[in-house]
Design a protein around this motif. Structure first.
Motif, PDB file in Angstrom:
ATOM      1  N   ASP A 261       0.977  -1.378   0.024  1.00  0.00           N
ATOM      2  CA  ASP A 261      -0.551  -0.356   0.582  1.00  0.00           C
ATOM      3  C   ASP A 261       0.816   1.691  -0.047  1.00  0.00           C
ATOM      4  OD1 ASP A 261       1.032   0.543   2.301  1.00  0.00           O
ATOM      5  OD2 ASP A 261      -0.802  -0.523   3.067  1.00  0.00           O
ATOM      6  N   ARG A 262       0.103   2.295   0.033  1.00  0.00           N
ATOM      7  CA  ARG A 262       1.483   3.350  -0.315  1.00  0.00           C
ATOM      8  C   ARG A 262       2.292   3.866   0.975  1.00  0.00           C
ATOM      9  NH1 ARG A 262       0.699   8.170  -3.541  1.00  0.00           N
ATOM     10  NH2 ARG A 262       1.652  10.464  -2.550  1.00  0.00           N
ATOM     11  N   MET A 263       1.533   3.821   2.364  1.00  0.00           N
ATOM     12  CA  MET A 263       2.141   3.622   3.182  1.00  0.00           C
ATOM     13  C   MET A 263       3.634   2.936   3.245  1.00  0.00           C
ATOM     14  SD  MET A 263      -0.026   5.247   6.559  1.00  0.00           S
ATOM     15  CE  MET A 263       1.254   5.609   7.727  1.00  0.00           C
ATOM     16  N   SER A 264       3.145   2.134   3.094  1.00  0.00           N
ATOM     17  CA  SER A 264       4.755   1.028   3.352  1.00  0.00           C
ATOM     18  C   SER A 264       5.260   1.532   2.029  1.00  0.00           C
ATOM     19  CB  SER A 264       3.846  -0.542   3.119  1.00  0.00           C
ATOM     20  OG  SER A 264       3.265  -0.836   3.604  1.00  0.00           O
ATOM     21  N   LEU A 265       4.760   1.498   0.602  1.00  0.00           N
ATOM     22  CA  LEU A 265       6.115   2.197  -0.427  1.00  0.00           C
ATOM     23  C   LEU A 265       6.596   3.189  -0.327  1.00  0.00           C
ATOM     24  CD1 LEU A 265       3.124   2.053  -3.499  1.00  0.00           C
ATOM     25  CD2 LEU A 265       5.699   0.394  -3.113  1.00  0.00           C
ATOM     26  N   GLN A 266       6.074   3.935   0.807  1.00  0.00           N
ATOM     27  CA  GLN A 266       7.249   5.682   1.455  1.00  0.00           C
ATOM     28  C   GLN A 266       7.932   5.158   2.352  1.00  0.00           C
ATOM     29  OE1 GLN A 266       5.651   8.977   0.035  1.00  0.00           O
ATOM     30  NE2 GLN A 266       8.202   8.794   0.491  1.00  0.00           N
ATOM     31  N   ALA A 267       7.243   3.923   2.882  1.00  0.00           N
ATOM     32  CA  ALA A 267       8.339   3.497   4.027  1.00  0.00           C
ATOM     33  C   ALA A 267       9.633   2.674   3.227  1.00  0.00           C
ATOM     34  CB  ALA A 267       7.822   2.971   5.070  1.00  0.00           C
ATOM     35  N   GLU A 268       9.603   2.301   2.455  1.00  0.00           N
ATOM     36  CA  GLU A 268      10.440   1.606   1.441  1.00  0.00           C
ATOM     37  C   GLU A 268      11.165   2.376   0.900  1.00  0.00           C
ATOM     38  OE1 GLU A 268      12.090  -1.471   1.778  1.00  0.00           O
ATOM     39  OE2 GLU A 268      10.286  -1.689   3.704  1.00  0.00           O
ATOM     40  N   ALA A 269      10.343   3.550  -0.003  1.00  0.00           N
ATOM     41  CA  ALA A 269      11.241   4.427  -1.138  1.00  0.00           C
ATOM     42  C   ALA A 269      12.545   5.149   0.066  1.00  0.00           C
ATOM     43  CB  ALA A 269      10.115   5.506  -1.361  1.00  0.00           C
ATOM     44  N   ASP A 270      11.827   5.705   1.596  1.00  0.00           N
ATOM     45  CA  ASP A 270      13.014   7.039   2.311  1.00  0.00           C
ATOM     46  C   ASP A 270      13.832   5.061   2.794  1.00  0.00           C
ATOM     47  OD1 ASP A 270      11.106   8.490   2.374  1.00  0.00           O
ATOM     48  OD2 ASP A 270       9.796   8.092   3.936  1.00  0.00           O
ATOM     49  N   ARG A 271      13.671   4.575   2.462  1.00  0.00           N
ATOM     50  CA  ARG A 271      14.961   2.991   3.363  1.00  0.00           C
ATOM     51  C   ARG A 271      15.578   3.604   2.470  1.00  0.00           C
ATOM     52  NH1 ARG A 271      15.873  -1.621   2.918  1.00  0.00           N
ATOM     53  NH2 ARG A 271      13.892  -1.987   1.601  1.00  0.00           N
TER      54      ARG A 271
END
Length: 279
Positions: A261-271
């Protein structure tokens, strides 16, 4: 949040210099910035910046940490979220037919959108880092991504060291050229799923309002095109940028985009944006 706290925050932000610092840290959240970078981005003297940072800290809008002798400042997301929620509390009498939601809803899973994911890499000149990223994502993705790159102040020319490195690394360099950010906007421009900045200067600038609310992240690294010295030293800087981007793009390409989902994608992109190059 109570009224006195909200009034203090409004008073704090009622100054052009403090507002520009706050908006810069909001754009770069969750990253923490050094005062020298903020002074350059906001065009403030260091003494003026220091006074503004103290006022913003007192209002609870920013937070700081020390690493050795260096100070880093970042957005206090909790206080900022409480403040915006307080301002919009009971907006339009909580009628959804009148008032748009204050936060974007999560996008549909990736399988709901056919075709490859569209990805834009941004740096200042679009002559080195963003070109490297465009090519690496294209080739590592093997058809799963449609990649683009652009510069906020495009040089109009790809650095020869970039082309030489890509060519020696068996990448197709035919057709690569430096592009302006304006070419990626407008009615005929692609709608991006992901937008990544790869230099601090571009990340510090005000971002365009991208259609479709793409997931964005900062994958900053030193500019190899700014390195001076011997040919070997310059080549080493370009090789380091290539290795860093290769590590991050391999990690991104391995993500199960269709199921996140979007929040998971955002967290992965930041990581991924903080990953160092593999040896």
């Amino acid at each position: 949040m109570d009224s006195p706290t909200a009034i203090k925050i409004l008073s704090t932000l009622g100054h052009e210099g403090r507002l520009s610092i706050f908006r810069l840290l909001a754009r770069r959240a969750p990253d923490a910035l050094r005062p020298s970078e903020m002074a350059l981005a906001c065009r403030l003297k260091h003494s003026t910046l220091s006074a503004h940072l103290a006022t913003l800290s007192q209002a609870g809008l920013i937070q700081s940490r020390r690493e050795g002798t260096a100070m880093y400042y970042s957005l206090a997301t909790g206080q900022t979220r409480d403040f915006t929620s307080y301002l919009l509390e009971e907006c339009c009498r909580n009628r959804p037919d009148l008032c748009l939601p204050t936060a974007p809803t999560a996008p549909a899973p990736r399988e709901a959108k056919p075709g490859p994911a569209t990805i834009l890499f941004i740096c200042t000149g679009n002559s080195a880092r963003s070109i490297l990223a465009e090519v690496l994502m294209r080739d590592i993705g093997k058809g799963r991504f449609k990649t683009y790159s652009a510069g906020s102040y495009a040089t109009g020319k790809v650095n020869p060291n970039t082309l030489d490195l890509l060519d020696r690394s068996d990448h197709d360099i035919d057709g690569l050229h430096s592009k302006s950010l304006e070419e990626m906007q407008g009615p005929d421009a692609p709608v991006f799923d992901f937008v990544f900045t790869v230099c601090d200067h571009a990340a510090n600038e005000e971002c365009p309002a991208w259609p479709g609310q793409p997931v964005s992240a900062h994958w900053g690294m030193p500019d190899p095109a700014a390195v001076t010295g011997t040919d070997a030293e310059v080549a080493l800087a370009f090789a380091e940028a290539y290795r860093t981007l290769h590590t991050r793009i391999e990690a991104f390409a391995a993500l199960p985009l269709a199921t996140l989902d979007r929040m998971s994608l955002q967290a992965e992109a930041d990581r991924i944006g903080a990953l160092p190059p593999t040896s």
